[in-house]
Scaffold this motif. Structure first.
Motif, PDB file in Angstrom:
ATOM      1  N   TRP A   1      -4.552   3.799  -1.175  1.00 12.53           N
ATOM      2  CA  TRP A   1      -5.579   2.825  -1.569  1.00 12.53           C
ATOM      3  C   TRP A   1      -5.819   2.955  -3.064  1.00 12.53           C
ATOM      4  CZ3 TRP A   1      -7.498  -1.184   0.888  1.00 12.53           C
ATOM      5  CH2 TRP A   1      -8.616  -1.809   0.358  1.00 12.53           C
TER       6      TRP A   1
ATOM      7  N   ARG B   1       0.857  -1.180   0.000  1.00 14.95           N
ATOM      8  CA  ARG B   1       0.000   0.000   0.000  1.00 14.95           C
ATOM      9  C   ARG B   1       0.890   1.226   0.000  1.00 14.95           C
ATOM     10  NH1 ARG B   1      -4.983  -0.396   4.084  1.00 14.95           N
ATOM     11  NH2 ARG B   1      -5.272   1.644   3.125  1.00 14.95           N
TER      12      ARG B   1
ATOM     13  N   PHE C   1      -4.601  -1.310  -2.678  1.00  6.01           N
ATOM     14  CA  PHE C   1      -3.316  -1.985  -2.577  1.00  6.01           C
ATOM     15  C   PHE C   1      -2.907  -2.524  -3.945  1.00  6.01           C
ATOM     16  CE2 PHE C   1      -6.698  -4.871  -0.971  1.00  6.01           C
ATOM     17  CZ  PHE C   1      -6.722  -5.786  -2.010  1.00  6.01           C
TER      18      PHE C   1
END
Length: 405
Positions: free
Chosen positions: A240, A233, A242
């Protein structure tokens, strides 16, 4: 009981069958991951977990009950133990121990240390080891694991609360990653470090400042190779979504092979050298990194799905996430003929449904996660469709998979 829905595009062989609840309140019951042994070898006992709340993340002191449903005694719930190391998606890694009839394993926590409990449900033999497991190697003598505290920080709903990630300040620590466990001696050793995995990605944009972790290690049927997800991440763990690489390695951690370099969802082994994986649709990959063919194109859902192969290799079972109408589907796919059979279409209440139709949603969402009995004739799912909170349901597919196609 909820009747199985048969759509016009599918066969009607299952009309009249039912999705039968095998647990009931006042507690809530579920099992979690789709790639663990939930059914006893003879099919009589079905493992599960019981909790007294829903719709929030577990905290360190939240305890669940570990048990099994005795299908031979009117679905009687038999409590076997407790756990304070669990998550909504994968539970406490409760499963039968292959090669050791009657023994089960599950994760727990004592103080701030995760442990693995072993119990013979019939003679009472028990043992604990100072580590948590993720998956068992065929034969039941060994396991793989990862850092559940780190996973809890980076992938809520999958890691465990109650312990501190001692490497939280490191983006790619060299002392954790994929870990081998010996369930007979209690010894553990690091097979593949996060530092090595991060270095292998190279200078791809965003990797340098990303926080790395691993998830979902799973052995092939003979235990010679295992597949896993390397994820990171960006922005030090705050970014966001990942990123994912799908990898495979020998049982000792060597001979690491890249199966998919950009993204992978759920996967499962079809045989020792082939994996069905969700990579922009379902694909059959071999363990040397070759993409063999697309599976179920235009028929199987591309939006998600926890996929497993029934014994014999012809039938595949999978599910879907809740769509914009909060519908979750359970279906079978016959690969040789391309035939799909919709088993059920279940409505999930809004509080479980997730942020969007294709997002991962709340960590406490209830995926169906279909698990297969050893003889391939029954499925067990977790569901919230009938207003009683999450409970476990049995689906008889024996007549279906025996039909000539």
């Amino acid at each position: 009981m909820t009747r199985i829905i048969n759509h016009a595009k599918t066969d009607t062989a299952l009309s009249g069958q039912v999705v039968r609840a095998i647990t009931q309140g006042p507690g809530f019951h579920w099992f979690g991951y789709y790639d663990k042994l939930q059914f006893s070898e003879d099919g009589r006992y079905v493992l599960g977990m019981e909790v007294n709340f829903e719709n929030r993340q577990p905290e360190g002191d939240d305890e669940i009950r570990v048990g099994m449903v005795d299908l031979g005694q009117g679905d009687k719930w038999v409590e076997l133990g407790r756990s304070r190391a669990w998550a909504w998606q994968n539970g406490c890694m409760l499963q039968w121990r292959p090669g050791y009839p009657g023994q089960i394993v599950w994760n727990d926590r004592i103080g701030d240390e995760f442990v693995c409990n072993i119990l013979d449900v019939f003679d009472g033999y028990s043992q604990s080891w100072p580590f948590a497991i993720f998956c068992l190697r065929p034969g039941g003598k060994e396991a793989l694991t990862l850092d559940f505290a780190r996973l809890n920080d980076l992938r809520p709903g999958y890691g465990y609360a109650g312990a501190v990630d001692i490497n939280a300040d490191e983006l790619a620590p060299d002392e954790t990653g994929i870990i081998h466990l010996d369930l007979e001696s209690g010894q553990s050793r690091l097979l593949i470090s996060l530092a090595d995995l991060a270095e292998a990605v190279g200078d791809r944009p965003g990797v340098k400042d990303a926080k790395h972790y691993v998830n979902c290690p799973l052995f092939n049927p003979s235990g010679t190779r295992f597949a896993f997800l390397h994820r990171w991440r960006e922005d030090g763990g705050r970014g966001w979504p990942f990123r994912t690489r799908f990898l495979c390695a020998d049982a000792d951690g060597g001979n690491i092979t890249v199966l998919a370099d950009k993204g992978c969802g759920h996967f499962n082994w079809r045989d020792d050298h082939h994996i069905i994986a969700q990579v922009g649709g379902f694909w059959l990959l071999n363990d040397e990194g070759r993409w063999v063919k697309r599976i179920g194109e235009g028929v199987m859902s591309d939006s998600g799905g926890h996929v497993s192969c029934l014994p014999g290799g012809e039938w595949i079972v999978s599910d879907t996430y809740a769509d914009e109408n909060r519908l979750q589907s359970l279906y079978l796919f016959h690969e040789p003929s391309g035939r799909l059979v919709d088993l059920a279409e279940l409505v999930t209440p809004e509080i479980y449904a997730g942020q969007t139709a294709k997002a991962i949603g709340q960590p406490w969402r209830c995926d169906l996660h279909p698990r297969i009995s050893n003889d391939g004739r029954k499925l067990c799912i977790d569901s919230v469709h009938d207003g009683r909170g999450r409970q476990m349901y049995l689906v008889d597919i024996g007549e279906m998979v025996e039909m000539k196609v």
